[in-house]
Every structure is written in C-alpha cells, then in structure tokens.
Write a protein that holds these residues in place. Structure first.
Motif, PDB file in Angstrom:
ATOM      1  N   CYS A  57       2.299  -4.503 -11.182  1.00  0.00           N
ATOM      2  CA  CYS A  57       2.689  -3.201 -10.629  1.00  0.00           C
ATOM      3  C   CYS A  57       4.062  -3.286  -9.987  1.00  0.00           C
ATOM      4  CB  CYS A  57       1.664  -2.726  -9.600  1.00  0.00           C
ATOM      5  SG  CYS A  57       0.057  -2.322 -10.293  1.00  0.00           S
ATOM      6  N   SER A  58       4.362  -4.439  -9.416  1.00  0.00           N
ATOM      7  CA  SER A  58       5.667  -4.674  -8.798  1.00  0.00           C
ATOM      8  C   SER A  58       6.069  -6.120  -9.060  1.00  0.00           C
ATOM      9  CB  SER A  58       5.617  -4.400  -7.292  1.00  0.00           C
ATOM     10  OG  SER A  58       6.824  -4.780  -6.672  1.00  0.00           O
ATOM     11  N   GLU A  59       7.242  -6.310  -9.622  1.00  0.00           N
ATOM     12  CA  GLU A  59       7.717  -7.661  -9.930  1.00  0.00           C
ATOM     13  C   GLU A  59       8.210  -8.383  -8.679  1.00  0.00           C
ATOM     14  OE1 GLU A  59       7.557  -9.377 -12.559  1.00  0.00           O
ATOM     15  OE2 GLU A  59       7.018  -7.947 -14.117  1.00  0.00           O
ATOM     16  N   THR A  60       8.446  -7.635  -7.594  1.00  0.00           N
ATOM     17  CA  THR A  60       9.023  -8.244  -6.397  1.00  0.00           C
ATOM     18  C   THR A  60       7.957  -8.645  -5.380  1.00  0.00           C
ATOM     19  OG1 THR A  60       9.380  -6.023  -5.489  1.00  0.00           O
ATOM     20  CG2 THR A  60      11.212  -7.050  -6.685  1.00  0.00           C
ATOM     21  N   THR A  61       7.089  -7.702  -4.991  1.00  0.00           N
ATOM     22  CA  THR A  61       6.119  -7.995  -3.927  1.00  0.00           C
ATOM     23  C   THR A  61       4.875  -8.709  -4.440  1.00  0.00           C
ATOM     24  OG1 THR A  61       5.161  -5.782  -4.202  1.00  0.00           O
ATOM     25  CG2 THR A  61       6.906  -6.051  -2.549  1.00  0.00           C
ATOM     26  N   LYS A  62       4.355  -8.296  -5.600  1.00  0.00           N
ATOM     27  CA  LYS A  62       3.171  -8.901  -6.208  1.00  0.00           C
ATOM     28  C   LYS A  62       2.008  -9.012  -5.215  1.00  0.00           C
ATOM     29  CE  LYS A  62       5.704 -11.434  -9.762  1.00  0.00           C
ATOM     30  NZ  LYS A  62       5.986 -12.729 -10.415  1.00  0.00           N
ATOM     31  N   ARG A  63       1.636  -7.865  -4.646  1.00  0.00           N
ATOM     32  CA  ARG A  63       0.484  -7.802  -3.764  1.00  0.00           C
ATOM     33  C   ARG A  63      -0.805  -7.764  -4.581  1.00  0.00           C
ATOM     34  NH1 ARG A  63       0.999  -5.662   1.282  1.00  0.00           N
ATOM     35  NH2 ARG A  63      -1.228  -6.142   1.401  1.00  0.00           N
ATOM     36  N   GLY A  69      -1.881  -3.278  -3.276  1.00  0.00           N
ATOM     37  CA  GLY A  69      -2.063  -2.979  -1.863  1.00  0.00           C
ATOM     38  C   GLY A  69      -0.902  -2.285  -1.206  1.00  0.00           C
ATOM     39  N   ASN A  70       0.282  -2.315  -1.824  1.00  0.00           N
ATOM     40  CA  ASN A  70       1.459  -1.637  -1.283  1.00  0.00           C
ATOM     41  C   ASN A  70       1.553  -0.190  -1.720  1.00  0.00           C
ATOM     42  OD1 ASN A  70       2.504  -3.600   0.327  1.00  0.00           O
ATOM     43  ND2 ASN A  70       4.035  -4.332  -1.131  1.00  0.00           N
ATOM     44  N   GLY A  71       0.645   0.260  -2.580  1.00  0.00           N
ATOM     45  CA  GLY A  71       0.689   1.633  -3.062  1.00  0.00           C
ATOM     46  C   GLY A  71       1.498   1.819  -4.325  1.00  0.00           C
ATOM     47  N   ASN A  72       1.838   0.727  -5.017  1.00  0.00           N
ATOM     48  CA  ASN A  72       2.534   0.834  -6.300  1.00  0.00           C
ATOM     49  C   ASN A  72       1.503   1.042  -7.406  1.00  0.00           C
ATOM     50  OD1 ASN A  72       5.227   0.206  -5.281  1.00  0.00           O
ATOM     51  ND2 ASN A  72       4.440  -1.864  -4.977  1.00  0.00           N
ATOM     52  N   PHE A  97       3.112   5.346  -3.648  1.00  0.00           N
ATOM     53  CA  PHE A  97       2.493   6.104  -2.565  1.00  0.00           C
ATOM     54  C   PHE A  97       2.950   5.513  -1.228  1.00  0.00           C
ATOM     55  CE2 PHE A  97      -0.424   6.763  -6.125  1.00  0.00           C
ATOM     56  CZ  PHE A  97      -0.588   8.137  -6.076  1.00  0.00           C
ATOM     57  N   LYS A  98       3.686   6.300  -0.471  1.00  0.00           N
ATOM     58  CA  LYS A  98       4.199   5.833   0.812  1.00  0.00           C
ATOM     59  C   LYS A  98       3.055   5.638   1.803  1.00  0.00           C
ATOM     60  CE  LYS A  98       8.619   8.202   0.120  1.00  0.00           C
ATOM     61  NZ  LYS A  98       9.566   9.184   0.658  1.00  0.00           N
ATOM     62  N   ARG A  99       3.348   4.941   2.880  1.00  0.00           N
ATOM     63  CA  ARG A  99       2.330   4.613   3.874  1.00  0.00           C
ATOM     64  C   ARG A  99       1.714   5.842   4.513  1.00  0.00           C
ATOM     65  NH1 ARG A  99      -0.448   0.260   3.155  1.00  0.00           N
ATOM     66  NH2 ARG A  99       0.868  -1.556   2.775  1.00  0.00           N
ATOM     67  N   GLU A 100       2.419   6.961   4.468  1.00  0.00           N
ATOM     68  CA  GLU A 100       1.862   8.180   5.058  1.00  0.00           C
ATOM     69  C   GLU A 100       0.620   8.659   4.312  1.00  0.00           C
ATOM     70  OE1 GLU A 100       4.884  11.355   2.958  1.00  0.00           O
ATOM     71  OE2 GLU A 100       5.618  10.002   4.523  1.00  0.00           O
ATOM     72  N   PHE A 101       0.463   8.227   3.048  1.00  0.00           N
ATOM     73  CA  PHE A 101      -0.753   8.562   2.314  1.00  0.00           C
ATOM     74  C   PHE A 101      -1.938   7.755   2.831  1.00  0.00           C
ATOM     75  CE2 PHE A 101       2.341  10.075  -0.770  1.00  0.00           C
ATOM     76  CZ  PHE A 101       1.742  11.216  -1.262  1.00  0.00           C
ATOM     77  N   GLY A 102      -1.693   6.538   3.306  1.00  0.00           N
ATOM     78  CA  GLY A 102      -2.747   5.625   3.717  1.00  0.00           C
ATOM     79  C   GLY A 102      -2.740   4.377   2.854  1.00  0.00           C
ATOM     80  N   VAL A 103      -3.727   3.521   3.059  1.00  0.00           N
ATOM     81  CA  VAL A 103      -3.873   2.311   2.245  1.00  0.00           C
ATOM     82  C   VAL A 103      -4.748   2.645   1.042  1.00  0.00           C
ATOM     83  CG1 VAL A 103      -4.684  -0.069   2.197  1.00  0.00           C
ATOM     84  CG2 VAL A 103      -3.629   0.841   4.276  1.00  0.00           C
TER      85      VAL A 103
END
Length: 360
Positions: free
Chosen positions: A67-73, A92-95, A167-173
């Motif tokens: 989902c993300s090549e940088t954070t890889k949560r 987990g980061n919302g990507n 999805f930004k943190r304002e949406f939630g986890v």
C-alpha cells in the motif's frame, strides 16, 4: 499474516488479455467456466500483500504488493470483488490501494502433465527394442482431445495500481475495508474505523476520490468498544458489526435497514463473522451463537414516488455452538461450515441448518 480473504476468479473480456471475440470461443475459457480457479489474498505484518492460487499456494505475482513503499505498516484488511480480478488493501496508516488484474488463460491436459513427453530421438539399441515391446498410446483425434478433461491454468500478466486513497487521521484508525462486489462498474468501496465511522468512497469523472460518511457512532465510553470489527457486502446490502450488534444498510438508497442486538451470552470482546450467502440472506457466527438473518421487501402504498417498499429483517435460524466461532460459510443448501476455537485447537465442523446437528 494479519488478515486474509478467499475468492473465485470469474473471467470475461475485460479481465482476460485476448480479443473479445476470441474469448467466448476459446477452449480453455470454456473449460475454465466449469472449473474456475480459487485465489487467496493475504495481508502481512510487514506491509506486504500476497495474491496466490488457493489450491497450489503458488503466487500469482512476481513480487509482493504494498500500500505504501515508504512506511510499510501492517496490513489491516484486504478485499476482493466478486470476480476476483480487483484487489484492495489498507494499512495501519490509512493508505488504501486498489489493483486491477488482467490474466492470461491457458489449459493443460492431465495426460500430458502426468506423462511428460519423451526425448525427441534416441540412438540406444535398448531403447529401440523397449519401444517396440512397450504398448504405445494411440494418437487421439482432434475430436477426442477436445472432449478430454482439461485443467485451466492462470497467470497474471498485468497488475495495475488503479488508485491510492489516503485516509487522514481525522477519519480515525482504519479497522477494515471492502470492495463493492461490482467494483468494476461502480468504482466504490467502504472503509470502517475504530471510532465507528463508516465511509463510502467512489471515483468521480475526474478519477478523484469522493467520500460519504454513512454512519458515525461518535465518542464511546465503553472500554470494550473497538469500532467496526466486521463487515460484509452483497448486492445493495452492507452489513457491519461492533460490540453492540449488527447493522444492515441499504447502499442503493443510502439508508439504514435494521439493527440487531448482540446475542445474549456473547461477550463484548468476541468478534462476529459475517457472510452473505445470497443478496438477502446473512449468516452470522458470533461467540457460541449461529444465526441466519433474512431481509424481506414489502411493497407499500405511499404518496412519495421514491418510497415503494419497506424492508424488514427476521431471524430464520438460531443455534448454539459448542465452540467460539471464528468463521462461517454456507456449504451446499442444507449445511453450514463453521471454523471454531475449541479448548486447545482451531477446527472445522459442518452443521445441519435444519436441526442444528453437527454431522462432521
């Protein structure tokens, strides 16, 4: 492995890399319709997403998806559409990423696969006489070969990243995501969060993501509340569950249908398993309880043209289990397959839906 889902690949002219007029006449395509390939999509704690043949375990992609090549949560949830040709995953980061898959289809004769072709020529005298003494299979005619049972084989030839929704943190986890079963046409998916928020996302004509909040529980003081924990989608019905109960939502008309309370005796920290067996029948396995919720339409007379029916939900089946349910699925018309936790093991059992007897 943090999450996973299972699906069946259904091919058509848009998901197979052949000319549309050749697809229907392709022998392997016809064989595939009778013997489809089942696939599994897995999310891992290192942020990777694996797409594989469920029977052989062979990966259908050259490399894992991210989902993300940088954070890889860690991957929170994965989803497949009804055709098994659209994949989605959220970390987990919302990507949230959506991939479109194109396949190449071929077929293989079990006879040829089990009996590999011999070397082209051999000058050995022993092999010459052995060939004369050994009965050789007669060459089959083209008609016989066409009638032979063929084994379809799939290979992914194009894995295109269609979109990434952040999805930004304002949406939630995020706690889950699910594709519209008809995603190729609707371009919609639903994402749920730990605060009870349920968001319907779609792509507009400019291919940008648009979000609509379908439901929002708001701040909850219950220590057991972990947001939306289970979600299922079939046709126009969306089912989702938190520790309070199960909610059914009409996606087509953007309105709730019903709320079913958590069964008595089921602990708040136990997670429900939801499975639509038809577009109006939902199987629920929650704790030691198994239920079948059926949605019925009732025509009504109304002065408003848009209001032509009323939908009700009834429980057509309820049985107590001798385990804590971890998964549920229909098995033919009379039986239900249940994955359950026992005292010291995780096991499968088959239950007769008419009398609640465990037959296996």
């Amino acid at each position: 492995i943090t999450c996973g889902t299972f699906g069946k690949v259904i091919l058509n002219a848009t998901s197979i890399l052949e000319e549309a007029e050749n697809v229907e006449n392709n022998i392997s395509y016809k064989q595939f319709q009778n013997k489809p390939v089942f696939v599994v999509l897995l999310g891992l704690s290192n942020g990777a997403v694996l797409f594989a043949d469920a029977a052989s375990g062979t990966s259908l992609t050259d490399a894992p998806l991210y989902c993300s090549e940088t954070t890889k949560r860690p991957i929170v949830d994965v989803s497949l559409d009804a055709t098994g040709t659209v994949l989605s995953a959220i970390d987990g980061n919302g990507n949230c990423s959506v991939w479109i898959v194109s396949f190449r289809l071929a077929y293989e004769s079990p006879r040829r696969r089990n009996h590999p072709r011999a070397p082209a020529q051999s000058t050995s005298l022993t092999s010459y006489f052995w060939g004369k003494l050994t009965p050789q299979p007669q060459r089959q005619s083209e008609e016989t070969e066409e009638d032979e049972e063929l084994v379809p084989t799939l290979s992914v030839v194009d894995m295109k990243l269609q979109t990434i929704i952040y999805f930004k943190r304002e949406f939630g986890v995020p706690t889950g995501t699910i594709l519209d079963p008809n995603y190729r046409k609707s371009q919609k998916l639903v994402t749920v969060f730990d605060n009870g928020k349920i968001v319907l996302s779609s792509r507009n004509w400019m291919r940008a993501a648009e979000h609509m909040t379908l439901s929002y529980t708001g701040p909850v003081t219950d220590a057991n509340y972990k947001g939306i924990e289970s979600i299922a989608w079939r046709g126009n019905l969306l089912a989702f569950c938190d520790c309070s109960g199960i909610k059914l939502y009409d996606i087509a008309h953007i309105k709730p249908v019903a709320h079913v309370d958590r069964p008595a005796g089921v602990e708040a920290n136990q997670i429900a398993s939801l499975c639509f067996e038809t577009s109006d029948s939902l199987l629920v396995a929650w704790g030691d309880c198994l239920m079948n919720l059926v949605v019925a339409d009732h025509p009504i007379n109304s002065t408003e043209p848009a209001v032509t029916r009323r939908r009700t939900v009834s429980c057509k089946m309820a049985w107590a289990l001798d385990c804590v349910a971890a998964g549920v699925a229909p098995l033919y018309s009379q039986h239900i397959l249940i994955l359950g936790y026992y005292e010291d093991s995780l096991d499968l059992q088959i239950m007769d839906r008419n009398n609640g007897n465990v037959i296996y």
